[in-house]
Scaffold this active site. Sequence first.
Site, mmCIF file in Angstrom:
data_model
loop_
_atom_site.group_PDB
_atom_site.id
_atom_site.type_symbol
_atom_site.label_atom_id
_atom_site.label_comp_id
_atom_site.label_asym_id
_atom_site.label_seq_id
_atom_site.Cartn_x
_atom_site.Cartn_y
_atom_site.Cartn_z
ATOM 1 N N GLU A 101 0.862 -1.170 0.000
ATOM 2 C CA GLU A 101 0.000 0.000 0.000
ATOM 3 C C GLU A 101 0.901 1.222 0.000
ATOM 4 O OE1 GLU A 101 -0.456 -2.136 2.805
ATOM 5 O OE2 GLU A 101 -2.138 -3.257 1.979
ATOM 6 N N TYR A 113 7.768 2.593 -7.108
ATOM 7 C CA TYR A 113 7.199 1.248 -7.169
ATOM 8 C C TYR A 113 6.892 0.859 -8.608
ATOM 9 C CZ TYR A 113 6.713 1.907 -2.128
ATOM 10 O OH TYR A 113 6.963 2.147 -0.803
#
Length: 152
Positions: A101, A113
């Site tokens: 998350e 990411y």
Amino acid sequence: MTHEDLPVVMDIERTTFPVDAWSEAMLRGELADQPRTRHYVVAEVGDRVVGYAGLAAAGDQADVQTIAVLADHRRAGVGTALMDALLAEAVRRGAVSVFLEVRADNPPAQAMYERFGFRRLGLRRRYYDDGTDAITMVKDLGPRHGDMGGGA
């Protein structure tokens, strides 16, 4: 990461995540599960801890629990080294997917990411303590070693 690293790690935690920092008890609990289901690492420059990261792994799934780098060491490869270590550990443990998350209001982390091959999976509304949404992301690592993908 060991219990001896906790004082400096907690300083980094509170600086990096002022609104929703983990407590020392939470991090101690994570370390207590090493190496069974957790893997925590620190990044050092010289003899100074400048970042840390943690992974939870069970079965064929892993989750990035946390990753933090001191502001004055960002964009210097520290976060990349930490993520490389987590992904290598996920592979070593036989994970086929890694989840995480990330705050919806943190585009630099989202971009990092994505560079690692994570893709957006969904949204968790008001996930963080201050009401900020979390974007869920996943990276597929491929089949387990020895799994040729064929049917029975």
